[in-house]
Design an enzyme around this catalytic site. Structure first.
Site, mmCIF file in Angstrom:
data_model
loop_
_atom_site.group_PDB
_atom_site.id
_atom_site.type_symbol
_atom_site.label_atom_id
_atom_site.label_comp_id
_atom_site.label_asym_id
_atom_site.label_seq_id
_atom_site.Cartn_x
_atom_site.Cartn_y
_atom_site.Cartn_z
ATOM 1 N N ASP A 152 -7.977 -5.190 -0.606
ATOM 2 C CA ASP A 152 -8.371 -5.973 -1.789
ATOM 3 C C ASP A 152 -8.008 -7.448 -1.689
ATOM 4 O OD1 ASP A 152 -7.387 -3.061 -3.476
ATOM 5 O OD2 ASP A 152 -9.437 -3.804 -3.296
ATOM 6 N N HIS A 155 0.858 -1.195 0.000
ATOM 7 C CA HIS A 155 0.000 0.000 0.000
ATOM 8 C C HIS A 155 0.891 1.241 0.000
ATOM 9 C CE1 HIS A 155 -3.175 2.775 1.241
ATOM 10 N NE2 HIS A 155 -3.995 1.842 0.791
HETATM 11 C C1 SDX Z 1 -6.000 0.425 -3.047
HETATM 12 O O1 SDX Z 1 -4.257 4.807 -1.771
HETATM 13 C C2 SDX Z 1 -5.258 4.181 -1.263
HETATM 14 O O2 SDX Z 1 -5.721 4.495 -0.191
HETATM 15 C C3 SDX Z 1 -5.810 3.074 -2.145
HETATM 16 C C4 SDX Z 1 -6.868 2.176 -1.496
HETATM 17 C C5 SDX Z 1 -8.167 2.915 -1.250
HETATM 18 O O3 SDX Z 1 -8.919 2.474 -0.408
HETATM 19 O O4 SDX Z 1 -8.458 3.874 -2.045
HETATM 20 O O5 SDX Z 1 -6.366 1.673 -0.262
HETATM 21 C C6 SDX Z 1 -7.201 1.002 -2.411
HETATM 22 O O6 SDX Z 1 -5.659 0.836 -4.125
HETATM 23 C C7 SDX Z 1 -5.196 -0.611 -2.304
HETATM 24 C C8 SDX Z 1 -3.937 -1.069 -3.100
HETATM 25 C C9 SDX Z 1 -4.420 -2.095 -4.146
HETATM 26 N N1 SDX Z 1 -3.314 -2.429 -5.073
HETATM 27 C C10 SDX Z 1 -2.735 -3.646 -5.026
HETATM 28 O O7 SDX Z 1 -2.949 -4.498 -4.159
HETATM 29 C C11 SDX Z 1 -1.770 -3.910 -6.173
HETATM 30 C C12 SDX Z 1 -0.525 -4.628 -5.627
HETATM 31 N N2 SDX Z 1 0.199 -3.654 -4.801
HETATM 32 C C13 SDX Z 1 1.112 -2.821 -5.463
HETATM 33 O O8 SDX Z 1 1.186 -2.732 -6.802
HETATM 34 C C14 SDX Z 1 1.713 -1.746 -4.589
HETATM 35 O O9 SDX Z 1 1.850 -2.218 -3.311
HETATM 36 C C15 SDX Z 1 1.041 -0.418 -4.565
HETATM 37 C C16 SDX Z 1 0.788 0.096 -5.940
HETATM 38 C C17 SDX Z 1 -0.258 -0.509 -3.834
HETATM 39 C C18 SDX Z 1 1.983 0.508 -3.850
HETATM 40 O O10 SDX Z 1 3.160 0.500 -4.641
HETATM 41 P P1 SDX Z 1 4.431 1.278 -4.132
HETATM 42 O O11 SDX Z 1 4.081 2.696 -3.875
HETATM 43 O O12 SDX Z 1 5.590 0.975 -5.027
HETATM 44 O O13 SDX Z 1 4.650 0.585 -2.728
HETATM 45 P P2 SDX Z 1 5.916 0.755 -1.852
HETATM 46 O O14 SDX Z 1 6.599 2.065 -2.133
HETATM 47 O O15 SDX Z 1 5.496 0.470 -0.455
HETATM 48 O O16 SDX Z 1 6.888 -0.431 -2.368
HETATM 49 C C19 SDX Z 1 8.052 -0.723 -1.604
HETATM 50 C C20 SDX Z 1 8.736 -1.838 -2.342
HETATM 51 C C21 SDX Z 1 8.969 -1.532 -3.812
HETATM 52 O O17 SDX Z 1 10.147 -2.248 -4.167
HETATM 53 P P3 SDX Z 1 11.547 -1.408 -4.231
HETATM 54 O O18 SDX Z 1 11.339 -0.335 -5.282
HETATM 55 O O19 SDX Z 1 11.762 -0.853 -2.843
HETATM 56 O O20 SDX Z 1 12.575 -2.469 -4.643
HETATM 57 O O21 SDX Z 1 7.892 -3.012 -2.311
HETATM 58 C C22 SDX Z 1 7.617 -3.402 -3.656
HETATM 59 C C23 SDX Z 1 7.832 -2.203 -4.532
HETATM 60 O O22 SDX Z 1 8.221 -2.599 -5.826
HETATM 61 N N3 SDX Z 1 6.211 -3.832 -3.671
HETATM 62 C C24 SDX Z 1 5.794 -5.057 -3.952
HETATM 63 C C25 SDX Z 1 4.397 -5.026 -3.821
HETATM 64 N N4 SDX Z 1 4.030 -3.804 -3.473
HETATM 65 C C26 SDX Z 1 5.143 -3.067 -3.391
HETATM 66 N N5 SDX Z 1 6.460 -6.175 -4.307
HETATM 67 C C27 SDX Z 1 5.693 -7.286 -4.531
HETATM 68 N N6 SDX Z 1 4.345 -7.332 -4.421
HETATM 69 C C28 SDX Z 1 3.671 -6.217 -4.069
HETATM 70 N N7 SDX Z 1 2.354 -6.257 -3.970
#
Ligand code: SDX
Length: 392
Positions: free
Chosen positions: A327, A270
């Site tokens: 989700d 998130h």
């Molecule tokens: C919603 O914003 C809100 O409030 C949204 C929401 C709402 O109610 O409106 O809460 C609803 O959108 C929830 C999120 C739903 N999306 C997913 O579940 C999709 C899978 N998750 C991701 O794609 C991701 O976690 C995000 C898009 C949600 C956040 O991405 P970020 O901003 O890159 O997350 P981060 O900065 O915390 O990531 C840190 C690291 C990164 O790697 P590095 O660049 O440090 O090497 O963790 C990695 C990311 O690449 N990472 C993941 C991951 N999520 C982040 N790796 C594997 N699987 C994942 N799901």
């Protein structure tokens, strides 16, 4: 000091707006709506109460709730001409494509609630959107399965009305299952609002230009559709189905950790929560209850729980503070109720409409608000003179 929280001026210098609707502490995993914790609202209130709370700032007294519920139910019908609008779509159109189109078209039918300078019209538009989204979503589902549309039955609850319009048929009576009705209402509460997420920020930015509320909500629906945002519930269930059985989990955990693999664990991680999403906890408990009461045994739920246990012990997910979000489990419940995965994000949009309109109203009613204008850091070439075609 604003209420119980210290107002950090340093923070406001980067904040996109001020809002009193929803408070999130991503490190603690806290989510409050107008000060009330999400788990208490999900377990003790109804979606209509939460709608009233988000729109008006306080939990309603009984007479206020009855009046509000009466108002909403009187707006559940859709202009009859909009029913023909659906026939312009292919039967296999994604429900979110239909929702974007139909909601965007509402301003062409409800001109008397598009004057954003009139507080009464703003509230009528808000009530219309909250009331009509279940009808619009149910009609999108009916159209996709080739069944006739059902008109709303205002003797039912908000969630009961939606379930009947979705799963009922004219040929026989539909009995709302109280277990499913309660789960539906709880799912709507868990999705109602979430501070300045991508789709809410889209609604605010569109609204800041003075666009009518129906167009602004259509913009929010479009943004929510993305798999990184609201589309994640559909993607999460498809992922769990692809994994299929617990033995295959390590393969997908390895892929999620591989920087060269674009695969992400859907429903995990998130932008704000670096702790367990409080909504995910309630969602997992609800999934347990619904499957048990409906007598549904879905191996996908076992895969989800096993995947969560493994990921939460894995160094990669622990270091990057990746936890299940709202989700991750919602699809298990929605699938058990009988919704196809294509409807999951449409249900998210249905529930989030109250958050979008409450945030929009909060912004529009601020006399100081100006049109949004995000700035950029320019990274292109410095100024240079035009080169004629024959000299290039
Ligand atoms: C919603 O914003 C809100 O409030 C949204 C929401 C709402 O109610 O409106 O809460 C609803 O959108 C929830 C999120 C739903 N999306 C997913 O579940 C999709 C899978 N998750 C991701 O794609 C991701 O976690 C995000 C898009 C949600 C956040 O991405 P970020 O901003 O890159 O997350 P981060 O900065 O915390 O990531 C840190 C690291 C990164 O790697 P590095 O660049 O440090 O090497 O963790 C990695 C990311 O690449 N990472 C993941 C991951 N999520 C982040 N790796 C594997 N699987 C994942 N799901």
């Amino acid at each position: 000091q604003t209420g119980a929280f210290t107002y950090d001026p340093g923070f406001t210098s980067t904040a996109s707006c001020e809002s009193g609707l929803t408070y999130i502490d991503g490190d603690q995993g806290i989510l409050l709506h107008r000060g009330y914790p999400i788990d208490q609202l999900a377990e003790k209130s109804s979606f209509m109460e939460v709608c009233y709370l988000l729109l008006n700032g306080e939990l309603p007294k009984k007479d206020e709730l009855d009046k509000f519920t009466y108002t909403i139910t009187r707006h559940t019908m859709l202009h009859e001409q909009l029913a023909t609008f659906y026939r312009g779509f292919r039967r296999d159109a994604h429900p979110m494509a239909v929702m974007c189109g139909v909601v965007g078209a509402l301003s062409a039918f409800y001109h008397d609630s598009t004057d954003i300078t009139d507080p009464h019209q703003r509230m009528v538009a808000s009530h219309r959107l909250i009331a009509k989204m279940p009808t619009i979503a149910a009609m999108a589902y009916k159209y996709s399965v080739g069944q006739p549309f059902l008109y709303p039955d205002n003797s039912l609850s908000y969630s009961g009305n939606f379930l009947r319009m979705t799963f009922g048929v004219p040929a026989e009576p539909y009995q709302v299952d109280p277990v499913v009705e309660a789960a539906m209402d709880k799912i709507f509460i868990l999705h109602a609002d979430h501070e300045q997420n991508a789709s809410t920020s889209t609604v605010r930015l569109a609204g800041s230009s003075g666009a009518n509320p129906f167009a602004c909500i259509a913009a929010g629906i479009a943004c929510l559709w993305g798999p990184a945002h609201g589309g994640a519930n559909e993607a999460a269930l498809n992922m769990l189905r692809e994994i299929g059985r617990p033995e295959k989990i390590p393969e997908y955990i390895a892929r999620a950790k591989d920087k060269n693999d674009p695969f992400r664990l859907m429903g995990f991680g998130h932008r704000v929560y670096k702790n367990y999403d409080p909504r995910a906890k309630v969602m997992q408990k609800t999934a347990n209850e619904v499957l048990e009461k409906l007598g549904v045994t879905d191996p996908i739920f076992d895969v989800a729980r096993e995947l969560e246990q493994i990921a939460l012990k894995d160094d990669y997910f622990v270091e990057k503070k990746l936890y299940p979000n709202v989700d991750f489990y919602s699809g298990v419940i929605l699938s058990a109720i009988g919704f196809p995965t294509s409807m999951f994000t449409a249900l998210f949009a249905l529930a989030r409409t109250v958050g979008w309109v409450a945030q929009w109203n909060e912004m529009i009613s601020d006399p100081e608000q100006k049109i949004g204008r995000p700035r950029q850091l320019y990274t292109g070439p410095s100024q240079r003179d035009y080169v004629p075609l024959d000299q290039r």
